[in-house]
Design a protein around this motif. Structure first.
Motif, mmCIF file in Angstrom:
data_model
loop_
_atom_site.group_PDB
_atom_site.id
_atom_site.type_symbol
_atom_site.label_atom_id
_atom_site.label_comp_id
_atom_site.label_asym_id
_atom_site.label_seq_id
_atom_site.Cartn_x
_atom_site.Cartn_y
_atom_site.Cartn_z
ATOM 1 N N ARG A 63 -4.377 -1.471 3.549
ATOM 2 C CA ARG A 63 -4.645 -2.877 3.219
ATOM 3 C C ARG A 63 -3.916 -3.276 1.944
ATOM 4 O O ARG A 63 -3.408 -4.391 1.833
ATOM 5 C CB ARG A 63 -6.164 -3.077 3.037
ATOM 6 N N VAL A 64 -3.847 -2.365 0.986
ATOM 7 C CA VAL A 64 -3.108 -2.638 -0.246
ATOM 8 C C VAL A 64 -1.628 -2.856 0.060
ATOM 9 O O VAL A 64 -0.978 -3.752 -0.497
ATOM 10 C CB VAL A 64 -3.276 -1.474 -1.249
ATOM 11 N N LEU A 65 -1.080 -2.072 0.969
ATOM 12 C CA LEU A 65 0.344 -2.146 1.284
ATOM 13 C C LEU A 65 0.743 -3.468 1.932
ATOM 14 O O LEU A 65 1.917 -3.840 1.904
ATOM 15 C CB LEU A 65 0.754 -0.983 2.198
ATOM 16 N N VAL A 66 -0.226 -4.155 2.543
ATOM 17 C CA VAL A 66 0.090 -5.459 3.139
ATOM 18 C C VAL A 66 -0.462 -6.605 2.298
ATOM 19 O O VAL A 66 -0.528 -7.745 2.760
ATOM 20 C CB VAL A 66 -0.413 -5.566 4.600
ATOM 21 N N LEU A 124 11.545 -1.897 2.833
ATOM 22 C CA LEU A 124 11.709 -0.468 3.118
ATOM 23 C C LEU A 124 11.840 -0.216 4.618
ATOM 24 O O LEU A 124 12.597 0.657 5.038
ATOM 25 C CB LEU A 124 10.524 0.319 2.556
ATOM 26 N N ARG A 125 11.108 -0.995 5.407
ATOM 27 C CA ARG A 125 11.217 -0.824 6.870
ATOM 28 C C ARG A 125 12.627 -1.136 7.334
ATOM 29 O O ARG A 125 13.133 -0.554 8.294
ATOM 30 C CB ARG A 125 10.216 -1.737 7.584
ATOM 31 N N GLU A 160 8.913 9.018 7.293
ATOM 32 C CA GLU A 160 8.998 9.981 6.187
ATOM 33 C C GLU A 160 9.741 9.377 4.995
ATOM 34 O O GLU A 160 9.298 9.519 3.844
ATOM 35 C CB GLU A 160 9.706 11.258 6.653
ATOM 36 N N GLU A 161 10.843 8.709 5.267
ATOM 37 C CA GLU A 161 11.610 8.102 4.184
ATOM 38 C C GLU A 161 10.828 6.978 3.508
ATOM 39 O O GLU A 161 10.850 6.833 2.276
ATOM 40 C CB GLU A 161 12.935 7.561 4.719
ATOM 41 N N MET A 162 10.138 6.164 4.304
ATOM 42 C CA MET A 162 9.341 5.082 3.728
ATOM 43 C C MET A 162 8.237 5.633 2.833
ATOM 44 O O MET A 162 8.002 5.142 1.732
ATOM 45 C CB MET A 162 8.719 4.234 4.844
ATOM 46 N N SER A 206 2.059 -5.238 9.329
ATOM 47 C CA SER A 206 3.073 -6.174 8.836
ATOM 48 C C SER A 206 3.844 -6.833 9.967
ATOM 49 O O SER A 206 4.633 -7.747 9.735
ATOM 50 C CB SER A 206 4.046 -5.454 7.899
ATOM 51 N N GLY A 207 3.660 -6.334 11.195
ATOM 52 C CA GLY A 207 4.316 -6.923 12.355
ATOM 53 C C GLY A 207 5.541 -6.185 12.841
ATOM 54 O O GLY A 207 6.236 -6.656 13.746
ATOM 55 N N ALA A 208 5.816 -4.995 12.279
ATOM 56 C CA ALA A 208 6.998 -4.227 12.674
ATOM 57 C C ALA A 208 6.596 -2.984 13.458
ATOM 58 O O ALA A 208 5.438 -2.565 13.445
ATOM 59 C CB ALA A 208 7.801 -3.826 11.435
#
Length: 226
Positions: free
Chosen positions: A106-109, A120-121, A128-130, A153-155
């Motif tokens: 939730r924090v990440l969005v 980043l996406r 792993e990279e993200m 986030s929709g991706a």
């Protein structure tokens, strides 16, 4: 709140029970999204549903409640910001010992991190990279938590790397290679080819066929027991 106790005739303090989390949901209070949007095959309807979920203050509670109601092979509709295939994938994640920190997702969005997550996406080639990039910025996150946040986030957030410079392999070759051990573990746990495909991020019947064919070829060539 203070009321009069009928038996003692003395004032008694009474705390009202907490409101049901559903009362605070965006889908219940918004005029821009309809109930049908959460069960439609229309992209515009699904986009409205995902947008409503992203801004919802009870997305975590909704996802947990939806997962408790899920059953069988198929998962219907969008609940807690995730579609059926994504929730199916989370079940396989749990079987592998990967449980997301939904509070951190939730924090990440949140407005502070959402743009960074989307950036980043676009530039990273795998979960792993993200995850590594977010950890470098001081966030204690793991891959499954990042995966949920990317979905919110929709991706797309497949377990399979989505970008590899200078390397090309067919899907089935990749499944028989680096992902075969995980496929075998999930198969041993009783997960169907459809569920394994959802976990890897290639959902649907075409993904299930690819997993089945990869297992068949691996058995035929002696890579695994038939």
């Amino acid at each position: 709140m203070t009321v009069l106790n009928a038996s003692t005739r003395r004032p008694t303090t009474w705390a009202a029970p907490p409101l049901d989390w559903k009362v605070r949901s965006v889908c219940r209070n918004s005029s821009t999204v309809k109930a049908d949007d959460f069960f439609t095959t229309s992209k515009s309807g699904q986009d409205r549903a995902h947008a409503a979920c992203l801004s919802c203050p009870v997305i975590v509670e909704c996802l947990q409640a939806t997962q408790e109601l899920d059953s069988g092979t198929y998962r219907w509709g969008i609940g807690g910001g995730l579609d059926g295939s994504q929730r199916f994938a989370l079940e396989s994640e749990a079987l592998l010992g990967h449980v997301p920190n939904l509070g951190m997702a939730r924090v990440l969005v949140s407005p502070r991190w959402l743009l960074r997550l989307r950036d980043l996406r676009g530039v990273c080639g795998s979960l792993e990279e993200m995850t590594a990039a977010l950890r470098e910025q001081g966030l204690m996150v793991d891959e499954v938590t990042v995966r949920v946040a990317v979905w919110w986030s929709g991706a797309d957030a497949p377990r399979m790397a989505w970008r590899r410079s200078g390397e090309w392999q067919s899907l089935r070759a990749r499944l028989r290679g680096e992902y075969l051990p995980t496929i075998l573990v999930l198969k041993g746990q009783g997960v169907s080819s459809l569920g394994i495909a959802a976990y890897l991020g290639i959902p649907g019947q075409s993904g299930a066929r690819a997993v089945t064919e990869a297992l068949h070829v691996a058995a035929k060539t002696g890579e695994v027991a038939a």
